[in-house]
Structures are given as C-alpha cells and as structure tokens.
Design a protein around this motif. Sequence first.
Motif, short mmCIF file in Angstrom:
data_model
loop_
_atom_site.label_atom_id
_atom_site.label_comp_id
_atom_site.label_asym_id
_atom_site.label_seq_id
_atom_site.Cartn_x
_atom_site.Cartn_y
_atom_site.Cartn_z
N UNK A 295 8.53 7.83 6.70
CA UNK A 295 7.83 8.46 5.59
C UNK A 295 8.45 8.01 4.27
N UNK A 296 7.62 7.59 3.35
CA UNK A 296 8.02 7.30 1.98
C UNK A 296 7.34 8.34 1.11
N UNK A 297 8.14 9.20 0.52
CA UNK A 297 7.64 10.38 -0.17
C UNK A 297 7.73 10.18 -1.68
N UNK A 298 6.58 9.93 -2.28
CA UNK A 298 6.53 9.72 -3.73
C UNK A 298 6.59 11.02 -4.49
N UNK A 299 6.52 10.90 -5.78
CA UNK A 299 6.63 12.07 -6.66
C UNK A 299 5.46 13.01 -6.49
N UNK B 134 0.80 -1.22 0.00
CA UNK B 134 0.00 0.00 0.00
C UNK B 134 0.84 1.28 0.00
N UNK B 135 2.11 1.16 -0.29
CA UNK B 135 2.93 2.37 -0.45
C UNK B 135 2.45 3.08 -1.71
N UNK B 136 2.22 4.37 -1.58
CA UNK B 136 1.74 5.17 -2.71
C UNK B 136 2.94 5.78 -3.42
N UNK B 137 3.28 5.29 -4.61
CA UNK B 137 4.48 5.79 -5.29
C UNK B 137 4.38 7.23 -5.79
N UNK B 138 3.18 7.79 -5.87
CA UNK B 138 3.04 9.17 -6.31
C UNK B 138 2.53 10.08 -5.20
N UNK C 184 3.42 8.12 2.04
CA UNK C 184 2.98 7.02 2.89
C UNK C 184 3.74 7.13 4.20
N UNK C 185 3.03 6.93 5.31
CA UNK C 185 3.64 7.05 6.63
C UNK C 185 3.37 5.79 7.44
N UNK C 186 4.41 5.27 8.08
CA UNK C 186 4.28 4.15 9.00
C UNK C 186 4.69 4.61 10.39
#
Length: 110
Positions: A106-110, A50-54, A57-59
């Motif tokens: 945090x996974x920060x997409x484009x 469910x990581x949003x590449x654009x 996403x926060x865990x």
Amino acid sequence: MPIAIRVRDERFRDIAQLQDVEDTLPGEPRVLLESHLPLGRADRYPLLAHIDPVGDTCFNRGQTVVLMSELRRWADETGNADVRAICGALTVLVATHMRRPHTYLWLLGD
C-alpha cells in the motif's frame, strides 16, 4: 507530502513499513514524495506511473514481478540519490514481506 508505504494483509493489518528496512541501506532515512514518482510515464513504468500521490494505491503479490522490474529500471535511470535509495528500500520490503499469499503493498498518499 510524503507517501506512506506499508505491506498489509487481507484484513488491512500492517505487516511491515518502509522504515523497517531503511536501516539495511546506506544513508539517511528517505521518504517517497510526489516529485520522486515517474508520473505520466506509463509507457515506461506501467505500475509506478499510476501511483496516486493524494490517494491510496495498492499492489497485490502477483504484480510484484513487474513492480520489481520497474523499480530496478527507475533506480538505474534516475540521477536522484533519494529515488535510488527508495527503490532499494522498496525492493527489500517487497522481497522480504510479500512472499506469503494475501499480502499487499500500500502506498498511502495525503
């Protein structure tokens, strides 16, 4: 586009980023790309899928036990050396910098 990876506190201040732990791993610096993600595989990877590449996403710290398990499984099951290196770096980043309360991956997409 690469996905930036950061550990932040509750005020959104950066504590660490993926590049901070890359030198602990063998090989070239790696970046997380959408093509690396197990998207659509929520049955096997309920968090990673469910990581949003654009988007962003926060865990939270409570999710890291499941996240670490998924990272180990993802690294074991992939044939991609970049994915294995990223999983290793993410594991080190989480284990090192998310022990304190009020820390978030945090996974920060484009």
